[in-house]
Every structure is written in C-alpha cells, then in structure tokens.
Design a protein around this motif. Sequence first.
Motif, PDB file in Angstrom:
ATOM      1  N   ASP A 115       0.823  -1.207   0.000  1.00  0.00           N
ATOM      2  CA  ASP A 115       0.000   0.000   0.000  1.00  0.00           C
ATOM      3  C   ASP A 115       0.859   1.261   0.000  1.00  0.00           C
ATOM      4  OD1 ASP A 115      -2.242  -1.563   0.006  1.00  0.00           O
ATOM      5  OD2 ASP A 115      -2.606  -1.389   2.165  1.00  0.00           O
ATOM      6  N   GLY A 116       1.934   1.239   0.796  1.00  0.00           N
ATOM      7  CA  GLY A 116       2.809   2.413   0.864  1.00  0.00           C
ATOM      8  C   GLY A 116       3.489   2.709  -0.449  1.00  0.00           C
ATOM      9  N   LEU A 117       3.959   1.653  -1.142  1.00  0.00           N
ATOM     10  CA  LEU A 117       4.609   1.856  -2.435  1.00  0.00           C
ATOM     11  C   LEU A 117       3.602   2.296  -3.487  1.00  0.00           C
ATOM     12  CD1 LEU A 117       7.057  -1.197  -2.529  1.00  0.00           C
ATOM     13  CD2 LEU A 117       7.642   1.212  -2.183  1.00  0.00           C
ATOM     14  N   ALA A 118       2.375   1.757  -3.436  1.00  0.00           N
ATOM     15  CA  ALA A 118       1.344   2.174  -4.391  1.00  0.00           C
ATOM     16  C   ALA A 118       1.005   3.649  -4.201  1.00  0.00           C
ATOM     17  CB  ALA A 118       0.093   1.323  -4.214  1.00  0.00           C
ATOM     18  N   ARG A 119       0.990   4.098  -2.966  1.00  0.00           N
ATOM     19  CA  ARG A 119       0.707   5.518  -2.675  1.00  0.00           C
ATOM     20  C   ARG A 119       1.793   6.406  -3.289  1.00  0.00           C
ATOM     21  NH1 ARG A 119       0.500   4.947   2.429  1.00  0.00           N
ATOM     22  NH2 ARG A 119      -1.770   4.616   2.483  1.00  0.00           N
ATOM     23  N   LEU A 120       3.047   5.993  -3.139  1.00  0.00           N
ATOM     24  CA  LEU A 120       4.145   6.766  -3.708  1.00  0.00           C
ATOM     25  C   LEU A 120       4.073   6.778  -5.237  1.00  0.00           C
ATOM     26  CD1 LEU A 120       7.184   5.670  -1.454  1.00  0.00           C
ATOM     27  CD2 LEU A 120       5.785   7.742  -1.278  1.00  0.00           C
ATOM     28  N   ASP A 121       3.680   5.638  -5.816  1.00  0.00           N
ATOM     29  CA  ASP A 121       3.550   5.565  -7.278  1.00  0.00           C
ATOM     30  C   ASP A 121       2.459   6.524  -7.780  1.00  0.00           C
ATOM     31  OD1 ASP A 121       5.542   3.689  -7.456  1.00  0.00           O
ATOM     32  OD2 ASP A 121       4.176   1.959  -7.528  1.00  0.00           O
ATOM     33  N   ARG A 122       1.368   6.581  -7.055  1.00  0.00           N
ATOM     34  CA  ARG A 122       0.282   7.491  -7.472  1.00  0.00           C
ATOM     35  C   ARG A 122       0.746   8.944  -7.405  1.00  0.00           C
ATOM     36  NH1 ARG A 122      -2.840   3.800  -4.386  1.00  0.00           N
ATOM     37  NH2 ARG A 122      -2.923   5.245  -2.593  1.00  0.00           N
ATOM     38  N   LEU A 123       1.443   9.285  -6.326  1.00  0.00           N
ATOM     39  CA  LEU A 123       1.920  10.664  -6.198  1.00  0.00           C
ATOM     40  C   LEU A 123       2.945  10.986  -7.281  1.00  0.00           C
ATOM     41  CD1 LEU A 123       2.268  10.827  -2.304  1.00  0.00           C
ATOM     42  CD2 LEU A 123       0.631  12.119  -3.703  1.00  0.00           C
ATOM     43  N   ALA A 124       3.848  10.009  -7.566  1.00  0.00           N
ATOM     44  CA  ALA A 124       4.859  10.245  -8.612  1.00  0.00           C
ATOM     45  C   ALA A 124       4.219  10.405  -9.985  1.00  0.00           C
ATOM     46  CB  ALA A 124       5.862   9.088  -8.628  1.00  0.00           C
ATOM     47  N   ALA A 125       3.053   9.745 -10.206  1.00  0.00           N
ATOM     48  CA  ALA A 125       2.352   9.847 -11.495  1.00  0.00           C
ATOM     49  C   ALA A 125       1.421  11.044 -11.558  1.00  0.00           C
ATOM     50  CB  ALA A 125       1.560   8.558 -11.749  1.00  0.00           C
ATOM     51  N   GLY A 126       1.338  11.796 -10.458  1.00  0.00           N
ATOM     52  CA  GLY A 126       0.494  12.981 -10.439  1.00  0.00           C
ATOM     53  C   GLY A 126      -0.969  12.693 -10.242  1.00  0.00           C
ATOM     54  N   ILE A 127      -1.311  11.520  -9.781  1.00  0.00           N
ATOM     55  CA  ILE A 127      -2.736  11.184  -9.588  1.00  0.00           C
ATOM     56  C   ILE A 127      -3.054  10.892  -8.122  1.00  0.00           C
ATOM     57  CG2 ILE A 127      -3.051  10.322 -11.953  1.00  0.00           C
ATOM     58  CD1 ILE A 127      -2.674   7.482 -10.858  1.00  0.00           C
ATOM     59  N   GLY A 128      -2.136  11.236  -7.244  1.00  0.00           N
ATOM     60  CA  GLY A 128      -2.347  10.983  -5.829  1.00  0.00           C
ATOM     61  C   GLY A 128      -3.355  11.931  -5.215  1.00  0.00           C
ATOM     62  N   SER A 129      -3.984  11.473  -4.141  1.00  0.00           N
ATOM     63  CA  SER A 129      -4.977  12.280  -3.440  1.00  0.00           C
ATOM     64  C   SER A 129      -4.311  13.087  -2.330  1.00  0.00           C
ATOM     65  CB  SER A 129      -6.041  11.370  -2.833  1.00  0.00           C
ATOM     66  OG  SER A 129      -5.465  10.565  -1.820  1.00  0.00           O
ATOM     67  N   VAL A 130      -5.116  13.958  -1.688  1.00  0.00           N
ATOM     68  CA  VAL A 130      -4.625  14.725  -0.535  1.00  0.00           C
ATOM     69  C   VAL A 130      -4.228  13.763   0.577  1.00  0.00           C
ATOM     70  CG1 VAL A 130      -5.266  16.402   1.225  1.00  0.00           C
ATOM     71  CG2 VAL A 130      -6.009  16.740  -1.140  1.00  0.00           C
ATOM     72  N   ASP A 131      -5.034  12.719   0.762  1.00  0.00           N
ATOM     73  CA  ASP A 131      -4.703  11.729   1.797  1.00  0.00           C
ATOM     74  C   ASP A 131      -3.385  11.028   1.478  1.00  0.00           C
ATOM     75  OD1 ASP A 131      -6.960  12.290   3.238  1.00  0.00           O
ATOM     76  OD2 ASP A 131      -8.152  10.648   2.382  1.00  0.00           O
ATOM     77  N   ASP A 132      -3.180  10.732   0.188  1.00  0.00           N
ATOM     78  CA  ASP A 132      -1.907  10.105  -0.205  1.00  0.00           C
ATOM     79  C   ASP A 132      -0.732  10.999   0.185  1.00  0.00           C
ATOM     80  OD1 ASP A 132      -2.956   7.799  -1.292  1.00  0.00           O
ATOM     81  OD2 ASP A 132      -3.126   8.622  -3.319  1.00  0.00           O
ATOM     82  N   ALA A 133      -0.868  12.291  -0.086  1.00  0.00           N
ATOM     83  CA  ALA A 133       0.217  13.227   0.221  1.00  0.00           C
ATOM     84  C   ALA A 133       0.472  13.301   1.722  1.00  0.00           C
ATOM     85  CB  ALA A 133      -0.114  14.606  -0.334  1.00  0.00           C
ATOM     86  N   GLY A 134      -0.610  13.240   2.504  1.00  0.00           N
ATOM     87  CA  GLY A 134      -0.456  13.342   3.950  1.00  0.00           C
ATOM     88  C   GLY A 134       0.132  12.090   4.578  1.00  0.00           C
ATOM     89  N   GLU A 135      -0.117  10.925   3.968  1.00  0.00           N
ATOM     90  CA  GLU A 135       0.327   9.667   4.562  1.00  0.00           C
ATOM     91  C   GLU A 135       1.577   9.093   3.903  1.00  0.00           C
ATOM     92  OE1 GLU A 135      -2.912   6.949   4.460  1.00  0.00           O
ATOM     93  OE2 GLU A 135      -4.324   8.313   5.455  1.00  0.00           O
ATOM     94  N   ALA A 136       2.082   9.750   2.877  1.00  0.00           N
ATOM     95  CA  ALA A 136       3.221   9.201   2.131  1.00  0.00           C
ATOM     96  C   ALA A 136       4.478   9.127   2.988  1.00  0.00           C
ATOM     97  CB  ALA A 136       3.490  10.043   0.894  1.00  0.00           C
ATOM     98  N   ASP A 137       5.195   8.006   2.855  1.00  0.00           N
ATOM     99  CA  ASP A 137       6.489   7.823   3.525  1.00  0.00           C
ATOM    100  C   ASP A 137       7.543   7.767   2.424  1.00  0.00           C
ATOM    101  OD1 ASP A 137       8.725   7.123   4.908  1.00  0.00           O
ATOM    102  OD2 ASP A 137       7.981   5.175   5.612  1.00  0.00           O
ATOM    103  N   TRP A 138       8.175   8.928   2.177  1.00  0.00           N
ATOM    104  CA  TRP A 138       9.130   8.996   1.079  1.00  0.00           C
ATOM    105  C   TRP A 138      10.432   8.267   1.397  1.00  0.00           C
ATOM    106  CZ3 TRP A 138       7.326  10.457  -3.453  1.00  0.00           C
ATOM    107  CH2 TRP A 138       6.180  11.247  -3.477  1.00  0.00           C
ATOM    108  N   THR A 139      10.623   7.897   2.647  1.00  0.00           N
ATOM    109  CA  THR A 139      11.834   7.146   3.008  1.00  0.00           C
ATOM    110  C   THR A 139      11.653   5.638   2.784  1.00  0.00           C
ATOM    111  OG1 THR A 139      11.192   6.760   5.333  1.00  0.00           O
ATOM    112  CG2 THR A 139      12.271   8.857   4.806  1.00  0.00           C
ATOM    113  N   LEU A 140      10.453   5.214   2.429  1.00  0.00           N
ATOM    114  CA  LEU A 140      10.167   3.776   2.353  1.00  0.00           C
ATOM    115  C   LEU A 140      11.094   3.035   1.393  1.00  0.00           C
ATOM    116  CD1 LEU A 140       8.430   1.452   3.336  1.00  0.00           C
ATOM    117  CD2 LEU A 140       6.717   2.052   1.601  1.00  0.00           C
ATOM    118  N   PRO A 141      11.310   3.500   0.155  1.00  0.00           N
ATOM    119  CA  PRO A 141      12.198   2.744  -0.743  1.00  0.00           C
ATOM    120  C   PRO A 141      13.605   2.579  -0.191  1.00  0.00           C
ATOM    121  CG  PRO A 141      10.887   4.322  -1.986  1.00  0.00           C
ATOM    122  CD  PRO A 141      10.666   4.636  -0.548  1.00  0.00           C
ATOM    123  N   SER A 142      14.135   3.617   0.412  1.00  0.00           N
ATOM    124  CA  SER A 142      15.497   3.497   0.965  1.00  0.00           C
ATOM    125  C   SER A 142      15.520   2.591   2.184  1.00  0.00           C
ATOM    126  CB  SER A 142      16.047   4.888   1.319  1.00  0.00           C
ATOM    127  OG  SER A 142      15.246   5.516   2.308  1.00  0.00           O
TER     128      SER A 142
END
Length: 529
Positions: free
Chosen positions: A90-117
């Motif tokens: 779920d976390g990676l899917a959220r980051l993918d949506r944001l990277a594709a420009g289709i993420g929601s406000v909730d996605d932006a608020g809950e995104a963990d950009w450190t997850l891949p590292s």
Amino acid sequence: MPVSVTLQNLTYRTPDNAPLFSGLDLAFGPNRTGLIGRNGTGKSTLLRLIAGELQPLEGSITFGGTLGVLSQSVQVDDNQTLADLLGVADGLARLDRLAAGIGSVDDAGEADWTLPSRIEAALDQLDLPQSPPDRPLSSFSGGQRTRLALAALLLNQPDMILLDEPTNNLDSDGRAAVAGLLRQWRGGAIVVSHDRELLREMDAIVELTTLGAKTYGGNWDHYSERKALELAAAEHGLAIAERKVGEIDRKAQQTVERQARRDGAGQRKRDRGDMPKILLNARKDNAEKTSGENARLASRQRAEAAEAAGEARAQVEVLTPLSVKLASTKLPAGRTVLQVDGLTGGPVPDQPIIRNLSFSIIGPERVAITGPNGAGKTTLLRLLTGELTPIAGAVRINGRFALLDQTISLLDPHLTIRDNFRALNPDDDENACRAALARFMFRADAALQVVGSLSGGEMLRAGLASTIGGSAPPDLLILDEPTNHLDIGAIQAVEAGLQAYDGALLVVSHDKAFLQNIGLTREIRLGAL
C-alpha cells in the motif's frame, strides 16, 4: 512506555486437555531473551499466547509497546509478492500514485518517502538481493523467505519481536544474517531457538521444563556453566537422599533383628518357667508394642526419605543431558570407506549441479559437506548413495552404510519404532532392541509408537536408534541436516552418541556448534550456483 511482557499465574492446556503451563510467572523486558526447552514443553505455544493467537485458561498477559512476530514457517500464497510479505504494497502504491500525479490529498499526507530506501537497507542488512516489489514470493528460496520476513520486522520497528526458530533451514550466511540482526537490535526480543550460536547473542536465557520456567542472566555459555553447576549440586543432593534411604532401611532391619533376639530370649525364659507368668506376659505385651511403634516409625521415616529422594531424582532427570552408548564398528584407520572420482550429476541429466568432484574418506574420518542453500549438498548425498545416477565419474562405498535424510525415509511410517529397528537390525534379539531404543529415550510402550505419528525430533531419534544403536552399526553414517528438528537436549544426546561412534561420518549441516562438538575432521565446501 518501556517495552515489557508480563505473564502472571498463566495456566494453559493443550487441545487434548493435557496441562502445559500451570501458575506460570514470567517477565520479559527490553533485552534479547532466548527461550529454550525440550520439545513438547510449550515454547512455541508460549509465543502464541504472548502474541494473542491463543488464550490462557487462567492468568493474565500484559504487554507494553508494539509487537512483531516471526513464525516457524513463512506460508506462501501463489499471488503474493515481495511487497506483500514486507507489508509495503500500500505504501509503495501511494508513492507511485503521487509520482504519477494522480495521488490524493490523503496520499500526500500519509506518504512515507523514506520507504524505498528503508526497504533497500533492510534487504542489505539481511544479505538479500535487491528485487522489484512485484517479484513473486514463490521465486525466493525457503531460507530467503524467512529472511524477508525478518526484513519486514526491521521495516516496522516494533518494540518487541517474537522469533520462533528463525535459523531453521537457513544456510550459514542466513544464520549469520539473523545473528547480526539480533546483535544490532535495540528493542526487546524473545527468541525460541536450538541454535547455540544464535543463543550466544542473547542477554538472558529462559528454560522451560516440566517443572516450570527458570531465567538465567547471560547468554548460552553462561547458561551452560550454571547448568553444569546445578547438575553437580542435584546429583550430590540425590546421592545424599538415596544414602539416607539406605541408612533408614539398615537401621530398621537392625531394630527388627534386635527385637527378634529379645523376643527369642523371652520365649526361652517362658519355656523354662523361671519367671512369673504375669511378668512374662507384661514383657511380651511391651515387646509387641515396641515392635509396632518401631515399625511405624521406620515406615514414616522411610516414606519421608523416599519422597526426598524422588524429588532429588526428578531434578536430576530434568537437568541430566541425554547420553548414548554405541557398539563398535571396528573400522580400521587405514581403510578407504568412500572414494569419489570426477563425480558429475544432478536431478536433471543435462544440468549437473555437482561437477567433477573428487574426494575420499579414510577410516573413521568425520567430514562435513557445507555451502550455501542451492549448492547441491543434498544432491551430492543422493549421488553418493545411488539414488541418482551420475552423468560422469564414479562412487565406491567400501562397507555398510546408512543414510538419514531430512525426512528419515529409511523408516517405514506404518510400522512401530520397535518393528523398524528389528527390520534394520535382524541379528539383534528383543532384549538388544529394547535396550538400544531405551538409550534413545524410547522406553517400554514408547517403543511401540507408529513412526508416522512421531514429531520430527522423535523421528530422527528413532532413525538414529535404528541405524547406529544396534549391535553392528554401519561403517559409514551419512546425515543430512540432522539437527533441524531437535531441541538442544536431543542435539547434545546425538552429539554424545556420535562422539562415541567409531565409524566414518559424512554430514551435511549448517550448525557450526554441532559440527565442532562431533569432532569434525575436515570440511568440503560446495560453491553456489
């Protein structure tokens, strides 16, 4: 809140209503605790109770902090991926949506950009290959899946982790990765294990026995030292208790004999008639009263002493490591038991796993076959024993041999342990059979259990008893991962038996402590594919 697990007055029965724990009190803090004990004492059950998977019959379990659990085996669904096991889909899917420009406000608020590292770091720490998140779990080996489950714990960073036999089926590199993780772990950990190298990383050891639980500060080495002292003290206590029983028996016998002499003298006086009858009768009544009192006193004293001896004996039975004595193979030191020349082969004829391998075993050598999972260790044993036909090269075994593979296929699962022993040792009579099985803890009716109903540890003990326990053990014993399903007490018993075995040994094992303790002569390491 500091991490802690507290068990108070815990009582639990198995589904068939057998008591497992009764009034158990234990506490675990923010350190690394090894949980040990013989098979059947409830180690895995205790972890499941702490995790909330089971409910106690009585008592309470209180927990402060977050909890992560690693089970004995990692089940794989056909559709599961690496991301699913790591719990990051779920976390990676959220980051993918944001990277594709289709993420929601909730996605932006809950995104963990450190997850891949963090995923990359967790895989590195456990010596796992960097792989795409959608890689199917079925493409990883069993050992890799265990390490992936540990990586998931690293990502979640719980306050307390529960690990149930985390190094089972792992090769040396995998075992080292698990030990390294625990060495660096700063939270609490409760680890069920029979891996003595791993237990050396612990801060405390809790031993479960039929008498309850006891906590030892320090790691496996400290526990072993304390246990040896306890055994010496228990044996001393038993010797004193048994000596007291003997002394009471001797004194009681002496009292009976003295009274009999006095009674005889009185009877002779009665017969001579040189003492008044009234006095003789009074003396007779007094003698009978004294004799009865002495008997009651002796009976009470002996019962008390026997009870004390029984308690002392129970302590020694709990503490005493199993011991195994074997007949001699009479194998000469200079005889070549196994000769391998240019061996090439594998399960698939045109895809050999073993290539151009040559070695020999001479006399009672003890040789380990080691290497990472997938290097062909079990395949090599199948080629040596004729289960697989080589593509090239030759194998010659000079003398009797026995193979105990991981499934103990040497035994017929439909027969009893006793019947399997008699079938494999036709020259041994019933008394020899029963004595051999008793040395491996199959006494009386236990020897009449059907092999198919045994646990993994019991089955290996039955296999060892049936191969090396007879009057004519084989010249060459081949073992494939013999310690995987044994508790520490049983492993030590096998070690003791193999130390006494004077034939040649060829062993596949990742258990360094086991290999050291059986007097390893040399090692043949197979390379990874």
